[in-house]
Design a protein around this motif. Sequence first.
Motif, short mmCIF file in Angstrom:
data_model
loop_
_atom_site.label_atom_id
_atom_site.label_comp_id
_atom_site.label_asym_id
_atom_site.label_seq_id
_atom_site.Cartn_x
_atom_site.Cartn_y
_atom_site.Cartn_z
N THR A 168 11.58 9.33 -12.30
CA THR A 168 10.54 8.30 -12.40
C THR A 168 10.19 7.77 -11.01
O THR A 168 11.04 7.74 -10.12
CB THR A 168 11.00 7.14 -13.29
OG1 THR A 168 12.23 6.62 -12.76
CG2 THR A 168 11.22 7.61 -14.71
N PRO A 169 8.95 7.35 -10.82
CA PRO A 169 8.56 6.80 -9.52
C PRO A 169 9.17 5.43 -9.33
O PRO A 169 9.66 4.81 -10.28
CB PRO A 169 7.03 6.71 -9.64
CG PRO A 169 6.79 6.54 -11.10
CD PRO A 169 7.86 7.34 -11.79
N PRO A 170 9.16 4.91 -8.12
CA PRO A 170 9.63 3.53 -7.91
C PRO A 170 8.71 2.56 -8.65
O PRO A 170 7.55 2.89 -8.94
CB PRO A 170 9.55 3.35 -6.40
CG PRO A 170 8.53 4.35 -5.95
CD PRO A 170 8.66 5.52 -6.87
N ASN A 171 9.21 1.40 -8.97
CA ASN A 171 8.40 0.39 -9.64
C ASN A 171 7.37 -0.20 -8.68
O ASN A 171 7.63 -0.34 -7.48
CB ASN A 171 9.28 -0.74 -10.17
CG ASN A 171 10.20 -0.27 -11.28
OD1 ASN A 171 9.82 0.56 -12.09
ND2 ASN A 171 11.41 -0.80 -11.30
N SER A 172 6.21 -0.56 -9.22
CA SER A 172 5.25 -1.33 -8.43
C SER A 172 5.89 -2.65 -8.05
O SER A 172 6.76 -3.17 -8.75
CB SER A 172 3.97 -1.58 -9.23
OG SER A 172 3.31 -0.37 -9.53
N PHE A 173 5.43 -3.20 -6.94
CA PHE A 173 5.91 -4.52 -6.55
C PHE A 173 5.42 -5.59 -7.52
O PHE A 173 4.30 -5.51 -8.03
CB PHE A 173 5.42 -4.89 -5.15
CG PHE A 173 6.21 -4.28 -4.03
CD1 PHE A 173 7.56 -4.58 -3.87
CD2 PHE A 173 5.62 -3.41 -3.14
CE1 PHE A 173 8.29 -4.04 -2.83
CE2 PHE A 173 6.34 -2.85 -2.10
CZ PHE A 173 7.68 -3.16 -1.95
N THR A 174 6.27 -6.56 -7.79
CA THR A 174 5.84 -7.85 -8.34
C THR A 174 5.87 -8.81 -7.16
O THR A 174 6.38 -8.47 -6.07
CB THR A 174 6.78 -8.35 -9.43
OG1 THR A 174 8.09 -8.61 -8.84
CG2 THR A 174 6.94 -7.32 -10.55
N GLU A 175 5.37 -10.02 -7.35
CA GLU A 175 5.44 -10.97 -6.23
C GLU A 175 6.89 -11.28 -5.87
O GLU A 175 7.23 -11.46 -4.70
CB GLU A 175 4.66 -12.25 -6.56
CG GLU A 175 3.17 -12.03 -6.60
CD GLU A 175 2.36 -13.30 -6.35
OE1 GLU A 175 2.87 -14.20 -5.66
OE2 GLU A 175 1.24 -13.37 -6.84
N GLY A 176 7.74 -11.30 -6.89
CA GLY A 176 9.16 -11.56 -6.63
C GLY A 176 9.82 -10.46 -5.83
O GLY A 176 10.54 -10.71 -4.86
N THR A 177 9.58 -9.20 -6.23
CA THR A 177 10.20 -8.09 -5.50
C THR A 177 9.57 -7.90 -4.12
O THR A 177 10.23 -7.43 -3.20
CB THR A 177 10.13 -6.78 -6.30
OG1 THR A 177 8.75 -6.49 -6.64
CG2 THR A 177 10.93 -6.87 -7.59
N ALA A 211 0.83 -1.21 0.00
CA ALA A 211 0.00 0.00 0.00
C ALA A 211 0.87 1.26 0.00
O ALA A 211 0.57 2.23 -0.71
CB ALA A 211 -0.93 -0.01 1.21
N ALA A 212 1.95 1.24 0.79
CA ALA A 212 2.85 2.41 0.84
C ALA A 212 3.49 2.65 -0.53
O ALA A 212 3.62 3.80 -0.97
CB ALA A 212 3.91 2.20 1.91
N ARG A 213 3.90 1.58 -1.21
CA ARG A 213 4.49 1.73 -2.54
C ARG A 213 3.45 2.27 -3.53
O ARG A 213 3.76 3.15 -4.34
CB ARG A 213 5.04 0.38 -3.01
CG ARG A 213 5.63 0.37 -4.41
CD ARG A 213 6.91 1.19 -4.52
NE ARG A 213 7.96 0.74 -3.66
CZ ARG A 213 8.84 -0.23 -3.98
NH1 ARG A 213 8.76 -0.81 -5.17
NH2 ARG A 213 9.79 -0.58 -3.14
N HIS A 263 -0.84 -5.05 -6.33
CA HIS A 263 -1.31 -3.81 -5.73
C HIS A 263 -2.23 -4.10 -4.55
O HIS A 263 -2.88 -5.14 -4.49
CB HIS A 263 -2.07 -2.96 -6.75
CG HIS A 263 -1.29 -2.58 -7.96
ND1 HIS A 263 -0.35 -1.57 -7.96
CD2 HIS A 263 -1.28 -3.10 -9.21
CE1 HIS A 263 0.19 -1.47 -9.16
NE2 HIS A 263 -0.36 -2.38 -9.94
N ALA A 264 -2.32 -3.11 -3.63
CA ALA A 264 -3.30 -3.18 -2.56
C ALA A 264 -4.66 -2.79 -3.13
O ALA A 264 -4.76 -1.86 -3.94
CB ALA A 264 -2.91 -2.25 -1.42
N THR A 265 -5.69 -3.49 -2.73
CA THR A 265 -7.05 -3.19 -3.19
C THR A 265 -7.67 -2.12 -2.30
O THR A 265 -7.11 -1.73 -1.27
CB THR A 265 -7.93 -4.44 -3.14
OG1 THR A 265 -8.03 -4.86 -1.76
CG2 THR A 265 -7.33 -5.58 -3.97
#
Length: 613
Positions: free
Chosen positions: A493-502, A212-214, A556-558
């Motif tokens: 550029t903003p930080p990348n969204s998380f993937t499950e791996g990251t 959520a913070a990301r 992503h957080a819902t």
Amino acid sequence: MRLFIAEKPSVAKAIIAELGTVKRFNGYVECKGNICVTWCFGHLLEQAEPDYYLPEDVPTTPKGKKRWRMEDLPIFPDNWKLLPKNDKGVKNQLKIIKTLLSKADTVVNCGDPDREGQLLVDEILEFYRYRKPSLRFWASAQDSTSIKKALQSLKPNSQFKGMAQAALGRSRADWLIGMNLTRLFTLKHSTPSEKTLIAVGRVQTPTLALVAARDQLIKNFKPIPFYSFNAVITHEGINFSAQWEPKPDQQGLDAQKRLIDSSEAQKILSKLQSLGSGKVLSFTQLPKKALQPKPYSLADIQLDASNRYGFSAEETLNICQALYEKYKLASYPRSDCQYLPESQFSDAKAVLDAIAATSPNLAELVRQANPKIRSEAWNDKKISAHHGIIPTRQRAAVSELNPEEQKIYNLIAKRYICQFLPVHEYLETKIVLAFNGESFKSTGKTTKIEGWKAVYLKDQNSEEKTTLQNLPILQEGSSVEFKEIRAENKKTTPPNSFTEGTLISAMEKIHTVVKDPEFKKFLKETDGIGTPATRAAIISELKRKGYLEVKGKKIHATELGFRLLGLVPNSVKNPILTAMFERKLKEVESGKTDLESFMAPLKKMIQDEIEKA
């Protein structure tokens, strides 16, 4: 009769191979020397549900479960109850173990060499009230040498009581947080017409908060424009590029030394468009080496498989588990370690031959490998409860594996092959140039020995592929010619969204987001929140409950996830809770404090939250 109880069948199999089989039975093996070996499948027992501890007069739901009521909180069991898991195979195995325990004069705990492994067998001994002598078998690997060494150095099981108590403390604390706070916040924020599950967990909630913070950081990100200048330089017919370097007193820079002032950028561009000749201020060329990449830990292969193939963390774990259990092609996957036991080095040729037989597309790389090369991965001192994930000597036809299994096997095999190829050697070149008072810098790389990087040359997605240019040999004071300048208008550029791996990687490295030095240290020492065995399941559970969602490779957080985080206190969103746990659990493990002293402040925190509500 001496009874060995292994954490899982593979460990039992390795022990049996050393002891020698007399006769095989359902669920156990009789070995030489009046010894029997049996096994678990991980934890066979689990904590009883809250219903077990609630009064009998609590109303039930149509499904037969006792209703959640605020007046029943907190649920603090006086006598904790373990029950067999609701699985026919588990219940049958427990019956076998019970019968064997009744005949045993001594039991050997063969759990994994960590807290959870200690508890896993000890809780069975306690469940069946076994009071005769018990010993501890301690091996970090399943090769013959490691097993023999462990069999020759059994210790009293009582020496490891602190480890079991620490694992029990963690288990009970997680139960108290999850069961009490989930009920509390669900009841507090539900209405008769709308009931929403607000599930809380020590690891689950901080993981959701990370995502959520990301997401919020990306949503609120405001790009900042900046400017850079790239020159094409020529020397004796060889062209190369060089980046403009601002002077220390250059106007229009931000804190990161980026040029953000557009009018200043225009002045510099005008000056740079006709520089003419320049001189080489410095030329350095240093020999460098890149050591072989370590074998995978579970978190590493989950990250790599996510980046390369878009596999979820759970999907990668399941494939690794199949390669380990079903096909016997890879070692135990739930490992946080990237190192290998030195005793397995002698298996190298057999393992490499098995790779070539199983994946013919890797046969040429195997032919280039030298089993006598010893990378830094072979280090007994760096082995934790498990070693890095590597192929085994087992062979299979590639057609037996589905495409996803082939991809994961190839990843594991390539990392192993890397250990037997030379170190990658190259020359790193740096040139500093001066043109009319302006400085330019150029960096390049010249490969001398390809070494292990040959494994990834054909891999277009590989991060190992270099984009550094091959620079000419220059002398300090040499003259060079300016050819052209290219201005680039860029934006931060903003930080990348998380993937499950990251996200798995972020859970492992959660200490990086914690500011308090003491808590940061504890989280770093304990490898973050969750364990290699549980992180994928935690992410899957967050998705199942609707708190996280996957779009493409991104997670992503819902809206429901954000709502949950808005309702629960900071104390359960913050990974510092895990650090506080770990600090106290270390004291429990060492015997400096008892289990109840660890539980008392946690119970107070839960009680305080209930009173607030």
